[in-house]
Design an enzyme around this catalytic site. Sequence first.
Site, PDB file in Angstrom:
ATOM      1  N   ASP A  65       0.802  -1.227   0.000  1.00  0.00           N
ATOM      2  CA  ASP A  65       0.000   0.000   0.000  1.00  0.00           C
ATOM      3  C   ASP A  65       0.834   1.276   0.000  1.00  0.00           C
ATOM      4  O   ASP A  65       0.391   2.318  -0.470  1.00  0.00           O
ATOM      5  CB  ASP A  65      -0.967   0.005   1.201  1.00  0.00           C
ATOM      6  CG  ASP A  65      -0.262  -0.268   2.533  1.00  0.00           C
ATOM      7  OD1 ASP A  65       0.968  -0.421   2.540  1.00  0.00           O
ATOM      8  OD2 ASP A  65      -0.950  -0.333   3.572  1.00  0.00           O
ATOM      9  N   HIS A  66       2.061   1.215   0.505  1.00  0.00           N
ATOM     10  CA  HIS A  66       2.903   2.419   0.586  1.00  0.00           C
ATOM     11  C   HIS A  66       3.685   2.646  -0.707  1.00  0.00           C
ATOM     12  O   HIS A  66       3.656   3.716  -1.295  1.00  0.00           O
ATOM     13  CB  HIS A  66       3.910   2.282   1.729  1.00  0.00           C
ATOM     14  CG  HIS A  66       3.335   2.397   3.101  1.00  0.00           C
ATOM     15  ND1 HIS A  66       2.460   1.483   3.616  1.00  0.00           N
ATOM     16  CD2 HIS A  66       3.521   3.315   4.076  1.00  0.00           C
ATOM     17  CE1 HIS A  66       2.125   1.837   4.857  1.00  0.00           C
ATOM     18  NE2 HIS A  66       2.758   2.949   5.155  1.00  0.00           N
ATOM     19  N   ASP A 120       3.343  -1.173  11.676  1.00  0.00           N
ATOM     20  CA  ASP A 120       2.927   0.152  11.236  1.00  0.00           C
ATOM     21  C   ASP A 120       2.238   0.805  12.425  1.00  0.00           C
ATOM     22  O   ASP A 120       1.436   0.165  13.113  1.00  0.00           O
ATOM     23  CB  ASP A 120       1.962   0.047  10.048  1.00  0.00           C
ATOM     24  CG  ASP A 120       1.711   1.418   9.439  1.00  0.00           C
ATOM     25  OD1 ASP A 120       2.284   1.705   8.369  1.00  0.00           O
ATOM     26  OD2 ASP A 120       0.971   2.211  10.042  1.00  0.00           O
ATOM     27  N   ARG A 380      -0.996  12.960   9.813  1.00  0.00           N
ATOM     28  CA  ARG A 380       0.334  13.492  10.152  1.00  0.00           C
ATOM     29  C   ARG A 380       0.689  14.672   9.268  1.00  0.00           C
ATOM     30  O   ARG A 380       0.430  14.628   8.065  1.00  0.00           O
ATOM     31  CB  ARG A 380       1.402  12.408   9.970  1.00  0.00           C
ATOM     32  CG  ARG A 380       1.205  11.325  10.960  1.00  0.00           C
ATOM     33  CD  ARG A 380       2.272  10.258  10.891  1.00  0.00           C
ATOM     34  NE  ARG A 380       2.132   9.464  12.089  1.00  0.00           N
ATOM     35  CZ  ARG A 380       2.593   8.242  12.248  1.00  0.00           C
ATOM     36  NH1 ARG A 380       3.256   7.662  11.283  1.00  0.00           N
ATOM     37  NH2 ARG A 380       2.419   7.600  13.372  1.00  0.00           N
ATOM     38  N   SER A 536       5.954   7.332  13.185  1.00  0.00           N
ATOM     39  CA  SER A 536       6.010   6.089  12.429  1.00  0.00           C
ATOM     40  C   SER A 536       6.800   5.004  13.157  1.00  0.00           C
ATOM     41  O   SER A 536       7.760   5.279  13.869  1.00  0.00           O
ATOM     42  CB  SER A 536       6.665   6.376  11.082  1.00  0.00           C
ATOM     43  OG  SER A 536       7.220   5.204  10.548  1.00  0.00           O
ATOM     44  N   ARG A 538       8.669   2.930  11.671  1.00  0.00           N
ATOM     45  CA  ARG A 538       9.746   2.479  10.771  1.00  0.00           C
ATOM     46  C   ARG A 538      11.026   2.196  11.545  1.00  0.00           C
ATOM     47  O   ARG A 538      11.628   3.074  12.147  1.00  0.00           O
ATOM     48  CB  ARG A 538       9.969   3.504   9.649  1.00  0.00           C
ATOM     49  CG  ARG A 538      10.407   4.854  10.106  1.00  0.00           C
ATOM     50  CD  ARG A 538      10.349   5.879   8.995  1.00  0.00           C
ATOM     51  NE  ARG A 538       8.956   6.175   8.663  1.00  0.00           N
ATOM     52  CZ  ARG A 538       8.556   7.260   8.014  1.00  0.00           C
ATOM     53  NH1 ARG A 538       9.436   8.135   7.585  1.00  0.00           N
ATOM     54  NH2 ARG A 538       7.278   7.466   7.771  1.00  0.00           N
TER      55      ARG A 538
HETATM   56  C1  MIC Z   1       3.541   6.343   8.326  1.00  0.00           C
HETATM   57  O1  MIC Z   1       2.367   6.689   8.357  1.00  0.00           O
HETATM   58  O2  MIC Z   1       4.465   7.090   8.711  1.00  0.00           O
HETATM   59  C2  MIC Z   1       3.893   4.961   7.866  1.00  0.00           C
HETATM   60  C3  MIC Z   1       4.627   5.104   6.595  1.00  0.00           C
HETATM   61  O3  MIC Z   1       2.731   4.212   7.617  1.00  0.00           O
HETATM   62  C4  MIC Z   1       4.725   4.299   8.951  1.00  0.00           C
HETATM   63  C5  MIC Z   1       5.370   3.041   8.585  1.00  0.00           C
HETATM   64  C6  MIC Z   1       6.582   3.204   7.723  1.00  0.00           C
HETATM   65  O4  MIC Z   1       7.356   4.135   7.902  1.00  0.00           O
HETATM   66  O5  MIC Z   1       6.772   2.323   6.887  1.00  0.00           O
HETATM   67  C7  MIC Z   1       4.024   4.076  10.267  1.00  0.00           C
HETATM   68  O6  MIC Z   1       3.099   4.793  10.577  1.00  0.00           O
HETATM   69  O7  MIC Z   1       4.458   3.240  11.068  1.00  0.00           O
HETATM   70 FE1  SF4 Z   2      -0.384   4.770   4.942  1.00  0.00          FE
HETATM   71 FE2  SF4 Z   2       0.809   5.473   7.232  1.00  0.00          FE
HETATM   72 FE3  SF4 Z   2      -0.587   7.248   5.796  1.00  0.00          FE
HETATM   73 FE4  SF4 Z   2      -1.854   5.330   7.040  1.00  0.00          FE
HETATM   74  S1  SF4 Z   2      -0.663   6.960   7.992  1.00  0.00           S
HETATM   75  S2  SF4 Z   2      -2.230   6.011   4.947  1.00  0.00           S
HETATM   76  S3  SF4 Z   2      -0.431   3.608   6.847  1.00  0.00           S
HETATM   77  S4  SF4 Z   2       1.310   6.224   5.179  1.00  0.00           S
END
Ligand code: MIC
Ligand code: SF4
Length: 646
Positions: A65-66, A120, A380, A536, A538
């Site tokens: 999805d990313h 995530d 975010r 995140s 990550r």
């Molecule tokens: C995000 O919203 O920052 C992400 C991308 O979904 C991350 C995960 C990632 O960095 O792969 C998250 O929220 O954990």
């Molecule tokens: Fe995707 Fe993270 Fe954004 Fe949710 S917050 S849509 S999981 S990048």
Amino acid sequence: MASLNLAQKIISSHLADGRMEPGQEIGLKVDRVLMQDATGTMACLQFEAMGIPRVKVDHAAIYVDHNILQTGFENGDDHRFLQTFASKYGIHYSKPGNGICHQVNLERFSIPGKLLIGSDSHTPTAGGAGMMAIGVGGLDVAVAMAGAPFYTKMPKIVGVKLTGRLRPWVTAKDIILEMLRRLTVKGGVGKIFEYYGEGIKSLGIPQRGTICNMGAELGATTSLFESDELTLDYMTRQGRPQDYVRFAADPGCTYDENMEINLSELEPMIALPGSPDAIHKVRDVQGADVHQVLIGSCTNSSYVEMMTVAHVLQGKKVHPNVTMAINPGSKQVLETVARDGSIYNIIASGARLLESGCQGCIGMGSAPGTDWVSIRSFNRNWPGRSGTKDDKVYLTSPEVCVACAVTGKITDPRDLGEYPNIPWPDKFVIDDSGIVQPAPANQAENVEVSRGPNIRPLPLRQPMESVLNGEVLIRVGDNVSTDAIMPAGAKILPLRSNVPAISEYVFYWLDPEFAKRAKEKHGGFIVGGENYGQGSSREHAALAPMYLGVKGVIAKSFARIHRANLINFGIIPFEFQNASDFDLLAQGVPVTIDNVVASLKDGSKTMEASAGKDGKITLKIDLTPRQRQVLIAGGLLNYIRSTQRS
Ligand code: MIC
Ligand code: SF4
């Protein structure tokens, strides 16, 4: 037995180790796991390194999805790797276009009372259906897939009583924005929020999911709702009433802390650029020109929301100065809205319909132009996350978003007239063909895992040194997010399976010279303020600094997931005993910490550091015995291998 609240009920029924007292380390038996493509390749490589033939949880799924922009071969190769890996090891694989992990999980796999961990941070979305769902680092998921418990500190449980009823145009998003206004982005660290009271009866499951989703922005461990007749109704319309189980708090239960929100008093809210807790009433900031509107993300992209947006757009055009894009949360949402005809209103309005996925939320396209005001239904808005350095991203409900799109100005949606109360469809479109089943166990050994050149081996750290020394490589302020430490976006995100390459971008927006300096100095220390590493999950925000030789992070306080990730990769999270010592550790100051292994072994709660010529600093190390062993081994993977050998 004493009356238990809902969180205590689920935790006690999954307790594999420890005591259920706030602050104590607990080990929990994991029922299900979730991964996505950006964190999943590493989690899969870590699982592979443990040498176990099939996952040992009831259900595992990985969602693409990313990384769906595919600007080069990297993403496509990663998708093929994940699909073949999933098939071999017993994991469901959700194809690109099938939707955002949290939305699809809520629709198809959420089960009240079960424990899910996901790589995530927005995994708690499933709390909307009564599932305890916790965001963690990829390595924690890999370890759970190997059958081991998930370890964390027993959080405090906060009971949030919802009274009253939301007024027209006020939504679940406004409830969680109100929570952020009251508590800020660090107000939820070490806590679970459990919502109850008559107010929850007017919130559908995706709306409850919105509140649980953005509990991540409070720094919370997770958020929860009971399962009730609305949950059963949702699951029935999802064609899986058999997955429903009634799960509720015992009458007379208590909470560690209590809050109350009267829904009838809430108004449409908006977070101003820079941080999800910069909350204002829309009325107080209305009127500014808007250039971009994005609706979607795992926070706000359910059927009812898309239909509400489509209803407002009916017979209207997007304002000439606004570019508007919509990404439905899942193929199911898109297909159901299409089946029910309303997709026409969206297309006819001039809005740009994007595929189901994370898209602009993680800077994969839709980066705003210079000085654009961008209004988003996302979760975010840390500087630069959109892909544009000095961005101006506001966070709000889809209702406010669509009001801004048609007027071209920040607009309170109550000015639009009557609120369209959209009912749920009798049945959502149910088509799981986008979720590929794993190969049967007896055929798994014939599946060959495909690895493109972007998939590089997993770097491991050496066991802990007895002396840690080096310079302060960077000093940052409060609430620095993992987006700042390890940025994402269309250029950097495709490198998630290639640690040497992605390491070049650590702190890229704050200090593009960081990686070069870290390598020249053979590593050193990072110094941070409060709530270091929020956001995140990550693990690259720990793994890539580790690869560059970072030996320790010294901060005023840490966010939960990042702190766990640092330990998992063998980096000690040190906290200042005296916050004012932060001033002594400017960039370039040499730091030495002696007797590191001995202090970890003997359970010391502090270590002494020398800073510069004659500075002495006391550093707190708040670590459980297990975490100390993990750090001595040089990280969780080394630790697990050593326990497998013994
Ligand atoms: C995000 O919203 O920052 C992400 C991308 O979904 C991350 C995960 C990632 O960095 O792969 C998250 O929220 O954990
Ligand atoms: Fe995707 Fe993270 Fe954004 Fe949710 S917050 S849509 S999981 S990048």
